[in-house]
Enzyme design. Structure first.
Site, mmCIF file in Angstrom:
data_model
loop_
_atom_site.group_PDB
_atom_site.id
_atom_site.type_symbol
_atom_site.label_atom_id
_atom_site.label_comp_id
_atom_site.label_asym_id
_atom_site.label_seq_id
_atom_site.Cartn_x
_atom_site.Cartn_y
_atom_site.Cartn_z
ATOM 1 N N THR A 252 0.821 -1.221 0.000
ATOM 2 C CA THR A 252 0.000 0.000 0.000
ATOM 3 C C THR A 252 0.854 1.271 0.000
ATOM 4 O O THR A 252 0.552 2.223 -0.717
ATOM 5 C CB THR A 252 -0.916 -0.004 1.252
ATOM 6 O OG1 THR A 252 -1.647 -1.232 1.277
ATOM 7 C CG2 THR A 252 -1.886 1.159 1.229
ATOM 8 N N HIS B 84 -5.575 0.991 -7.638
ATOM 9 C CA HIS B 84 -6.369 0.151 -6.728
ATOM 10 C C HIS B 84 -6.560 -1.205 -7.394
ATOM 11 O O HIS B 84 -6.787 -1.278 -8.600
ATOM 12 C CB HIS B 84 -7.752 0.755 -6.469
ATOM 13 C CG HIS B 84 -8.717 -0.273 -5.948
ATOM 14 N ND1 HIS B 84 -8.718 -0.679 -4.630
ATOM 15 C CD2 HIS B 84 -9.652 -1.026 -6.573
ATOM 16 C CE1 HIS B 84 -9.624 -1.631 -4.473
ATOM 17 N NE2 HIS B 84 -10.202 -1.856 -5.633
HETATM 18 P P1 ATP Z 1 -6.271 -0.461 -2.631
HETATM 19 O O1 ATP Z 1 -7.511 -0.909 -1.876
HETATM 20 O O2 ATP Z 1 -6.335 0.998 -3.057
HETATM 21 O O3 ATP Z 1 -5.896 -1.395 -3.737
HETATM 22 P P2 ATP Z 1 -4.691 -1.491 -0.505
HETATM 23 O O4 ATP Z 1 -5.625 -2.651 -0.511
HETATM 24 O O5 ATP Z 1 -3.224 -1.730 -0.642
HETATM 25 O O6 ATP Z 1 -5.050 -0.465 -1.627
HETATM 26 P P3 ATP Z 1 -6.231 -0.412 1.722
HETATM 27 O O7 ATP Z 1 -5.838 -0.745 3.106
HETATM 28 O O8 ATP Z 1 -7.427 -1.066 1.128
HETATM 29 O O9 ATP Z 1 -4.935 -0.601 0.785
HETATM 30 O O10 ATP Z 1 -6.400 1.175 1.671
HETATM 31 C C1 ATP Z 1 -7.079 1.787 0.589
HETATM 32 C C2 ATP Z 1 -6.329 3.030 0.169
HETATM 33 O O11 ATP Z 1 -6.393 3.980 1.227
HETATM 34 C C3 ATP Z 1 -4.855 2.851 -0.083
HETATM 35 O O12 ATP Z 1 -4.573 2.429 -1.396
HETATM 36 C C4 ATP Z 1 -4.322 4.250 0.185
HETATM 37 O O13 ATP Z 1 -4.504 5.083 -0.949
HETATM 38 C C5 ATP Z 1 -5.222 4.760 1.282
HETATM 39 N N1 ATP Z 1 -4.710 4.613 2.653
HETATM 40 C C6 ATP Z 1 -4.758 3.515 3.412
HETATM 41 N N2 ATP Z 1 -4.287 3.760 4.653
HETATM 42 C C7 ATP Z 1 -3.934 5.063 4.672
HETATM 43 C C8 ATP Z 1 -3.366 5.960 5.669
HETATM 44 N N3 ATP Z 1 -3.087 5.561 6.874
HETATM 45 N N4 ATP Z 1 -3.138 7.217 5.357
HETATM 46 C C9 ATP Z 1 -3.440 7.673 4.135
HETATM 47 N N5 ATP Z 1 -3.975 6.895 3.157
HETATM 48 C C10 ATP Z 1 -4.213 5.612 3.410
HETATM 49 MG MG MG Z 2 -7.818 -2.444 -0.433
#
Ligand code: ATP
Ligand code: MG
Length: 192
Positions: A120, A154
């Site tokens: 991420t 994403h």
């Molecule tokens: P995605 O769902 O976008 O494919 P991911 O599964 O790697 O990414 P998630 O945990 O689902 O990550 O988080 C969704 C999105 O939220 C991340 O891609 C990032 O852009 C954002 N994000 C997540 N955690 C944080 C944080 N602590 N601070 C800022 N942005 C965050």
């Molecule tokens: Mg995700």
């Protein structure tokens, strides 16, 4: 198993002119693009995609708290509050300018695409992955700048998540059934 997964090339990919670079990596794996369009997402679509779901909010929040803890930083928000805050910021991010949405199909597509994306936080994402090669953002930089991590792409996390997300961005008619010329080789059966 043949699966479908949703990819969104987020506004930073489009603004930085990286659409072709990213799609090329995906196409070259032999996974098949079965739907693709440019979308200027509205708040309703963004809200549906980043659902107000307790489990997801907690998982996003916990991931952030763990990353901060590793760096010796203690955040004042709880995991749920952190998740809710990130969700609000994500809705602004995904609606700030156009994105490109794709449905990708093929053997093990969900996990394979997640591996191509990398972790991420681009700062920690493995070199060779999309986030590792094309971005440098981190939780810390994002949090101190009051915005979500800008990580270009994403990708659905599970087959179930993909089914829910694909419906938000595509109608059934927009998802195409056709054969790539290399499929005979990729899915070739031996003679014995
Ligand atoms: P995605 O769902 O976008 O494919 P991911 O599964 O790697 O990414 P998630 O945990 O689902 O990550 O988080 C969704 C999105 O939220 C991340 O891609 C990032 O852009 C954002 N994000 C997540 N955690 C944080 C944080 N602590 N601070 C800022 N942005 C965050
Ligand atoms: Mg995700």
């Amino acid at each position: 198993m043949i699966e479908q997964t949703l990819i969104i090339l987020k506004p930073d990919t489009v603004q930085r002119g990286l659409i072709g670079e990213v799609i090329q990596r995906i196409e070259k794996t032999t996974l098949k693009i079965v739907a693709m369009k440019m979308v200027y997402a509205n708040k309703a679509q963004a809200g549906e995609h980043y659902a107000d779901d307790q489990e997801w909010l907690m998982s996003v929040g916990e991931k952030t708290l763990k990353s901060a803890e590793k760096k010796g930083i203690k955040l004042s928000r709880t995991a749920l509050e952190q998740g809710q805050w990130v969700r609000q910021m994500l809705m602004d991010y995904i609606t700030m300018s156009p994105s490109v949405c794709l449905v990708i199909e093929g053997h093990g597509a969900v996990a394979k695409i997640r591996m191509l994306c990398g972790g991420t936080s681009p700062q920690e994402a493995t070199p060779g992955t999309i986030r590792g090669d094309f971005a440098i953002d981190s939780y810390m930089l994002a949090d101190s700048s009051d915005r979500p991590v800008q990580n270009l792409i994403h990708a659905s996390g599970t087959v179930e998540e993909a089914k829910r997300e694909i419906k938000i961005w595509f109608t059934d008619k927009e998802i195409h059934v056709f054969k790539r010329v290399d499929e005979d080789l990729v899915y070739r059966k031996g003679s014995s």
